[in-house]
Scaffold this motif. Sequence first.
Motif, PDB file in Angstrom:
ATOM      1  N   GLN A  64       0.833  -1.199   0.000  1.00 35.03           N
ATOM      2  CA  GLN A  64       0.000   0.000   0.000  1.00 35.03           C
ATOM      3  C   GLN A  64       0.872   1.255   0.000  1.00 35.03           C
ATOM      4  N   TYR A  65       1.966   1.193   0.755  1.00 33.91           N
ATOM      5  CA  TYR A  65       2.904   2.318   0.783  1.00 33.91           C
ATOM      6  C   TYR A  65       4.301   1.749   0.988  1.00 33.91           C
ATOM      7  N   ILE A  66       5.220   2.030   0.083  1.00 35.80           N
ATOM      8  CA  ILE A  66       6.561   1.466   0.118  1.00 35.80           C
ATOM      9  C   ILE A  66       7.309   2.016   1.330  1.00 35.80           C
ATOM     10  N   ALA A  67       7.800   1.101   2.174  1.00 34.65           N
ATOM     11  CA  ALA A  67       8.376   1.564   3.434  1.00 34.65           C
ATOM     12  C   ALA A  67       9.592   0.750   3.877  1.00 34.65           C
ATOM     13  N   CYS A  68      10.082  -0.176   3.040  1.00 33.56           N
ATOM     14  CA  CYS A  68      11.198  -1.025   3.437  1.00 33.56           C
ATOM     15  C   CYS A  68      11.850  -1.596   2.181  1.00 33.56           C
ATOM     16  N   GLU A  69      12.961  -2.303   2.379  1.00 27.49           N
ATOM     17  CA  GLU A  69      13.699  -2.875   1.250  1.00 27.49           C
ATOM     18  C   GLU A  69      12.830  -3.839   0.440  1.00 27.49           C
ATOM     19  N   ALA A  70      12.090  -4.715   1.133  1.00 27.79           N
ATOM     20  CA  ALA A  70      11.305  -5.724   0.425  1.00 27.79           C
ATOM     21  C   ALA A  70      10.201  -5.082  -0.402  1.00 27.79           C
ATOM     22  N   SER A  71       9.480  -4.128   0.191  1.00 31.58           N
ATOM     23  CA  SER A  71       8.398  -3.482  -0.561  1.00 31.58           C
ATOM     24  C   SER A  71       8.961  -2.658  -1.716  1.00 31.58           C
ATOM     25  N   HIS A  72      10.158  -2.117  -1.548  1.00 32.57           N
ATOM     26  CA  HIS A  72      10.811  -1.369  -2.617  1.00 32.57           C
ATOM     27  C   HIS A  72      11.184  -2.287  -3.772  1.00 32.57           C
ATOM     28  N   ALA A  73      11.686  -3.482  -3.445  1.00 35.26           N
ATOM     29  CA  ALA A  73      12.059  -4.445  -4.490  1.00 35.26           C
ATOM     30  C   ALA A  73      10.843  -4.887  -5.288  1.00 35.26           C
TER      31      ALA A  73
END
Length: 250
Positions: free
Chosen positions: A48-57
């Motif tokens: 829902q909102y990019i907030a860490c390395e995994a969500s960014h990847a």
Amino acid sequence: MDLPRPRRYLLINPNTNHLTTQRLQDVLLPLLPQGLQLDVRTARFGAQYIACEASHAVAAHACLDAWAAQRSASSDALDGVLIGCFGDPGLFALREASACPVTGLAEASFIQAASHGPFAIVTGGERWKPMLHRLAGSLGFGPQLRHIETVAPTGAALQADPDMALACLRQACQSAAQSGVSSIILGGAGLAGYARLLQAHCDLPLIDSAQAGWDVLHGQLAPKAPTERDGFYAPWVGLPQAFISMSTWM
């Protein structure tokens, strides 16, 4: 007599939050000259909102997916692509695949801020600090980035509570201003529009990352790969048809 082709840009929100897409549109649409078209896509999958390395990847994949779907659905050429996330997920891959300039909110903000001298970033979420240092270094802005001030709420939380966001961000900007910098970036799609509201409370120029994205892209300052046509170099297995159809370099 043929009329000139209308200029067409693509805005991709790599977050899956449609409210974030709407916030970006609310800030950017008033900046568009008459007759210019802005296509908008929100990530089909991911956070829902990019907030860490995994969500960014994952967002990098989602960003490429959105671009491929748009290019497969329309034969109209693009004049530029803006990645609507302050971490610029998929920037280098999308620049390689696209025949037009591509930038993201972070890179564009770095370009604007560096014109004033050393700069600081104010953003939401502690996990962003090492990610942004790495991104600034990879884009050649490591020496100019002197300070990152993160506030405890994430970008999503700031977006959901404007009054809390203003109080948090005002204090963060005042702290960042003490770090010997010449300007401060308010980084994040969810923070689009706040620089204007907070400028009266800060003596240094505040840079809105969304507005910087448009200014840099429309000004054709965004770097692009020397390719004449859109397409991926690698053949794909198990990905949507849009990826397969855009594998044109082989």
